[in-house]
Enzyme design. Structure first.
Site, PDB file in Angstrom:
ATOM      1  N   ASP A  13       1.126  -1.196  -0.088  1.00 34.52           N
ATOM      2  CA  ASP A  13       0.071   0.004   0.190  1.00 34.52           C
ATOM      3  C   ASP A  13       1.099   1.137  -0.263  1.00 34.52           C
ATOM      4  O   ASP A  13       0.249   2.752   0.569  1.00 34.52           O
ATOM      5  CB  ASP A  13      -0.507  -0.202   1.134  1.00 34.52           C
ATOM      6  N   LYS A  16       2.385   2.192  -5.422  1.00 36.65           N
ATOM      7  CA  LYS A  16       3.169   2.096  -6.527  1.00 36.65           C
ATOM      8  C   LYS A  16       1.941   2.715  -7.606  1.00 36.65           C
ATOM      9  O   LYS A  16       2.978   2.932  -8.801  1.00 36.65           O
ATOM     10  CB  LYS A  16       3.243   0.141  -6.622  1.00 36.65           C
ATOM     11  N   GLY A  40      -4.711  -3.978  -4.435  1.00 35.54           N
ATOM     12  CA  GLY A  40      -5.216  -3.431  -5.364  1.00 35.54           C
ATOM     13  C   GLY A  40      -4.205  -1.464  -4.971  1.00 35.54           C
ATOM     14  O   GLY A  40      -4.397  -0.549  -4.977  1.00 35.54           O
ATOM     15  N   HIS A  41      -3.512  -1.714  -6.663  1.00 32.12           N
ATOM     16  CA  HIS A  41      -2.722  -0.451  -7.286  1.00 32.12           C
ATOM     17  C   HIS A  41      -3.760   0.390  -7.572  1.00 32.12           C
ATOM     18  O   HIS A  41      -5.028   0.014  -8.673  1.00 32.12           O
ATOM     19  CB  HIS A  41      -2.143  -1.147  -8.414  1.00 32.12           C
ATOM     20  N   GLN A 224       2.244  -5.286  -3.617  1.00 35.29           N
ATOM     21  CA  GLN A 224       2.600  -5.845  -1.641  1.00 35.29           C
ATOM     22  C   GLN A 224       3.722  -4.912  -1.322  1.00 35.29           C
ATOM     23  O   GLN A 224       3.833  -4.170  -2.432  1.00 35.29           O
ATOM     24  CB  GLN A 224       2.586  -7.259  -1.683  1.00 35.29           C
TER      25      GLN A 224
HETATM   26  P1  IMP Z   1      -2.722 -12.596   1.230  1.00 35.62           P
HETATM   27  O1  IMP Z   1      -1.913 -12.465   0.355  1.00 35.62           O
HETATM   28  O2  IMP Z   1      -4.111 -12.333   0.804  1.00 35.62           O
HETATM   29  O3  IMP Z   1      -3.111 -14.129   2.167  1.00 35.62           O
HETATM   30  O4  IMP Z   1      -2.469 -12.039   3.297  1.00 35.62           O
HETATM   31  C1  IMP Z   1      -1.222 -12.085   3.164  1.00 35.62           C
HETATM   32  C2  IMP Z   1      -0.824 -11.204   4.664  1.00 35.62           C
HETATM   33  O5  IMP Z   1      -0.667 -10.327   3.273  1.00 35.62           O
HETATM   34  C3  IMP Z   1      -2.439  -9.620   4.687  1.00 35.62           C
HETATM   35  O6  IMP Z   1      -1.974  -9.329   5.905  1.00 35.62           O
HETATM   36  C4  IMP Z   1      -3.101  -9.343   4.381  1.00 35.62           C
HETATM   37  O7  IMP Z   1      -3.765  -8.266   4.474  1.00 35.62           O
HETATM   38  C5  IMP Z   1      -1.275  -9.020   3.684  1.00 35.62           C
HETATM   39  N1  IMP Z   1      -1.230  -8.735   1.927  1.00 35.62           N
HETATM   40  C6  IMP Z   1      -1.917  -9.020   0.965  1.00 35.62           C
HETATM   41  N2  IMP Z   1      -2.372  -7.801  -0.009  1.00 35.62           N
HETATM   42  C7  IMP Z   1      -1.529  -7.219   0.292  1.00 35.62           C
HETATM   43  C8  IMP Z   1      -1.609  -5.711  -0.594  1.00 35.62           C
HETATM   44  O8  IMP Z   1      -1.422  -5.926  -1.948  1.00 35.62           O
HETATM   45  N3  IMP Z   1      -1.335  -5.168   0.332  1.00 35.62           N
HETATM   46  C9  IMP Z   1      -1.232  -4.682   1.911  1.00 35.62           C
HETATM   47  N4  IMP Z   1      -1.225  -5.915   2.236  1.00 35.62           N
HETATM   48  C10 IMP Z   1      -0.853  -7.185   2.048  1.00 35.62           C
END
Ligand code: IMP
Length: 423
Positions: A13, A16, A40-41, A224
């Site tokens: 977040d 990017k 979520g970009h 991420q």
């Molecule tokens: P998952 O990738 O959905 O399994 O989530 C694993 C961890 O990564 C959790 O703490 C999510 O909140 C975090 N996470 C996954 N994708 C994002 C992102 O795009 N931005 C921020 N946190 C993320």
């Protein structure tokens, strides 16, 4: 021709999407290399806000090719919805959006498995976005997965059925009650496959190699952040892919010696969604203010983000692991009005102070040691050039550049494409 990388250096977040959109003008190809619709970009221009989950952030550029690489996991249903949202903009997706045949597919039962695994973890839950990311990467490394290329085989539905049955057996083991209409989810899934097949399905590494040979400029877009990396993040509170620079090599088929610049994006403070340690997290009015002014709510899940001061120990770690050549500082405007700005420059541990990111940064093991800098009160959102930035913000930037031994080339002062200051 080298490939430049763009990565988030914190817990995701960082912004990017906005920077890819700003930089796209100088690139021919934008290629996503890992993650999936957990991302979520957000892009804002001409008064419209766009949120992309799977599609690379160069999609609004009139000529750039956007490529979804082999390292990405795709949920066709979410992908179809993204495509539908782009319809009013008349983008020629059938020529501008390419998908690697080696990218893996998220099945409805992957989402069910994600939900069951999280529920079973109870208090130890990761805080997953529940998009099926973990189970899909597990099937990839377990060599059970379904790839985009599978969809070109005549018997792909039988293969789907086999994998689904495997998942249903696994779900039985979890014995969790889940509110999920699998039949309806499957109808949507099969429908959406047709939308996916309208895009060129390609041998993306070959496409990129040819493009490099032809002198095309390529930007690899990460999702991420480094602290969510499967190896270097705050395990197990991480995502399931390699979010660091090395992920661009495996997620696109690019050799390490083809990498040019590595752009590292960070916020002027720190945020995190989901569970897991966060040494500089604030539980006071300052943290609340960052969340409110910075509108810190997840673009994918809508969850409130945890907020805290900038953690330079963590940021240095990310800069080193990724080989960052240029930094971009986001949301400088959110810190306006804080009389003092704190930056964590070391951790206090039971063994004494340390200045590196250790194995475990749980609150019982590390306490941040802060350096305090002067704040600034000016509104930055309307500023257009670096020489207009307040003195104390210059001092903040100088301090960070010195500590990180890397130049800060962009300071973002608002979500819009135009609110971008180059240095
Ligand atoms: P998952 O990738 O959905 O399994 O989530 C694993 C961890 O990564 C959790 O703490 C999510 O909140 C975090 N996470 C996954 N994708 C994002 C992102 O795009 N931005 C921020 N946190 C993320």
């Amino acid at each position: 021709m080298a490939v430049d990388l763009l990565l988030g250096l914190q817990w995701g977040d960082e912004g990017k999407g906005k920077i890819v959109d700003v930089l796209t003008q100088s690139y021919d190809i934008i290629a996503r290399f890992q993650g999936g619709p957990n991302a979520g970009h957000t892009l804002e221009f001409d008064g419209i806000k766009h949120v992309l989950h799977t599609i690379p952030s160069g999609i609004f550029h009139p000529t750039a090719i956007n490529l979804i690489g082999n390292g990405v996991v795709i949920d066709p249903v979410i992908f179809q919805k993204e495509i539908e949202k782009l319809e009013p903009f008349n983008i020629a997706l059938e020529t501008k959006l390419l998908i690697s045949k080696k990218a893996h597919l998220i099945l409805p039962t992957h989402r069910l498995l994600d939900a069951a695994a999280e529920q079973a973890k109870g208090k130890a839950k990761i805080g997953s976005t529940l998009k099926g990311i973990g189970p899909t990467y597990m099937d990839k490394t377990g060599r059970n997965g379904m790839r985009v290329g599978t969809l070109l085989l005549e018997d792909w539905k039988e293969r789907y059925e086999q994998l689904k049955q495997k998942h249903l057996h696994l779900l039985d083991q979890f014995q969790q009650e889940l509110a999920f209409d699998l039949e309806q989810a499957e109808v949507e899934f099969f429908d959406s496959i047709e939308a996916l097949k309208k895009c060129p399905l390609v041998d993306s590494e070959h496409y990129l190699h040819q493009a490099m040979k032809a002198g095309k400029k390529i930007l690899a877009e990460g999702a991420q952040g480094s602290l969510l990396d499967i190896d270097f993040g705050t395990y197990p509170f991480v995502t399931s892919s390699t979010t660091t620079a090395a992920g661009a090599c495996t997620g696109l088929g690019i050799a390490p010696n083809s990498i040019g610049d590595v752009f590292g994006i960070f916020k002027a403070y720190t945020t995190r969604v989901g569970s897991g340690p966060f040494p500089t997290e604030l539980f006071d009015a300052d943290g609340e203010r960052m969340g409110k002014v910075g509108n810190e709510f997840g673009a994918t899940t809508g969850r409130a983000r945890r907020c805290g001061w900038l953690d330079l120990v963590a940021l240095k770690y990310s800069v080193r692991i990724n080989g960052v050549t240029q930094l971009m500082m986001m949301k400088g405007d959110v810190l306006s009005g804080f009389p003092k700005i704190k930056v964590c420059t070391a951790y206090q541990t039971p063994e004494g102070p340390i200045d590196y990111f250790p194995y475990d940064v749980s609150p019982e093991l590390v306490t941040p040691i802060y350096t305090e800098l002067e704040g600034w009160s000016e509104d930055l959102t309307q500023l257009g050039s670096a020489d207009q930035l307040p003195e104390s913000l210059h001092a903040y930037i100088d301090f960070l550049e010195k500590e990180l031994e890397t130049p800060i080339k962009i300071v973002s002062v608002g979500p819009d494409r135009t609110q971008t200051i180059f240095r």
